[in-house]
Design a protein around this motif. Structure first.
Motif, PDB file in Angstrom:
ATOM      1  N   ASN A 161       1.878   2.770  -8.993  1.00 34.44           N
ATOM      2  CA  ASN A 161       0.546   2.707  -8.403  1.00 34.44           C
ATOM      3  C   ASN A 161      -0.404   2.008  -9.361  1.00 34.44           C
ATOM      4  O   ASN A 161      -0.391   2.264 -10.563  1.00 34.44           O
ATOM      5  CB  ASN A 161       0.053   4.128  -8.100  1.00 34.44           C
ATOM      6  CG  ASN A 161      -1.355   4.152  -7.579  1.00 34.44           C
ATOM      7  OD1 ASN A 161      -2.262   4.582  -8.268  1.00 34.44           O
ATOM      8  ND2 ASN A 161      -1.541   3.674  -6.362  1.00 34.44           N
ATOM      9  N   GLU A 166      -5.283   2.239  -3.874  1.00 38.87           N
ATOM     10  CA  GLU A 166      -4.227   2.603  -2.943  1.00 38.87           C
ATOM     11  C   GLU A 166      -3.071   1.615  -3.015  1.00 38.87           C
ATOM     12  O   GLU A 166      -2.135   1.696  -2.230  1.00 38.87           O
ATOM     13  CB  GLU A 166      -4.766   2.679  -1.506  1.00 38.87           C
ATOM     14  CG  GLU A 166      -5.166   1.346  -0.907  1.00 38.87           C
ATOM     15  CD  GLU A 166      -6.599   0.909  -1.202  1.00 38.87           C
ATOM     16  OE1 GLU A 166      -7.086   0.033  -0.493  1.00 38.87           O
ATOM     17  OE2 GLU A 166      -7.233   1.417  -2.150  1.00 38.87           O
ATOM     18  N   THR A 191       0.823  -1.205   0.000  1.00 38.14           N
ATOM     19  CA  THR A 191       0.000   0.000   0.000  1.00 38.14           C
ATOM     20  C   THR A 191       0.855   1.251   0.000  1.00 38.14           C
ATOM     21  O   THR A 191       0.318   2.351   0.118  1.00 38.14           O
ATOM     22  CB  THR A 191      -0.960   0.009   1.202  1.00 38.14           C
ATOM     23  OG1 THR A 191      -0.199  -0.145   2.388  1.00 38.14           O
ATOM     24  CG2 THR A 191      -1.995  -1.098   1.083  1.00 38.14           C
ATOM     25  N   SER A 192       2.158   1.085  -0.144  1.00 33.20           N
ATOM     26  CA  SER A 192       3.023   2.255  -0.274  1.00 33.20           C
ATOM     27  C   SER A 192       4.209   1.926  -1.171  1.00 33.20           C
ATOM     28  O   SER A 192       4.699   0.787  -1.185  1.00 33.20           O
ATOM     29  CB  SER A 192       3.529   2.731   1.097  1.00 33.20           C
ATOM     30  OG  SER A 192       4.507   1.846   1.600  1.00 33.20           O
TER      31      SER A 192
END
Length: 184
Positions: free
Chosen positions: A137, A142, A121-122
């Motif tokens: 992404n 997300e 998620t990052s």
């Protein structure tokens, strides 16, 4: 009860392992990490004067029927073969799968290879797993995915994603044919 901080990708993985409505993170971890230890019963819990840290409830994955037909309908309108870069095609396919399987998509957070995590998620989480991951992404989500893989690896990852979302064998093969017809 103690409170700990965990990374978002680990949190989403734990949430994706929910089996019962209202199951706490402690219950999930106990089941996954200590399967031989019984869940403490409510009658064995005693009150103490120490402060209790409340735990935020985990999001409940919404498991519904596989939406493969909706995915195919949307992808057929995209004319994927006109997109020359496989990375862009791949991100588009992942984006469409996410759009139609948002409640289950967190399950991809458990996908990894020997040395790399594939989804997070990052961006930072993926950068920590290797020097040449080139995270991007997944549009409209997300989630981040590593993109520095050859097409065959992308196909294998896409198969795993589709199976995780509930696609059957023929639907997985159809998805690969839509994504990379030149590799079928």
């Amino acid at each position: 009860m103690k409170s700990i901080q965990i990374d978002d990708d680990l949190y989403h993985f734990i949430a994706s392992q929910t089996q019962d409505i209202g199951e706490s993170a402690s219950d999930i971890l106990r089941r996954l990490v200590m399967p031989d230890v019984a869940k403490p019963s409510q009658s064995s819990v005693t009150k103490t004067d120490s402060p209790v840290v409340t735990q935020a409830p985990l999001p409940k994955p919404v498991a519904g029927p596989c939406q493969a037909d909706a995915v195919f309908a949307e992808l057929e309108g995209q004319q994927l073969t006109s997109i020359p870069k496989m990375v862009e095609r791949w991100l588009l396919v992942l984006s469409v799968i996410h759009k139609h399987h948002q409640g289950l998509f967190s399950k991809v957070l458990g996908m990894s290879g020997r040395n790399r995590t594939y989804f997070a998620t990052s961006k930072e989480t993926l950068l920590e797993t290797g020097s040449s991951t080139n995270p991007k992404n997944v549009p409209g989500s997300e989630y981040w995915v590593i993109t520095n893989n050859n097409t065959v690896k992308k196909i294998n990852m896409l198969k795993e994603v589709a199976q995780t979302m509930g696609f059957d064998g023929s639907q997985v093969e159809r998805l690969i044919a839509v994504f990379a017809p030149e590799h079928v």
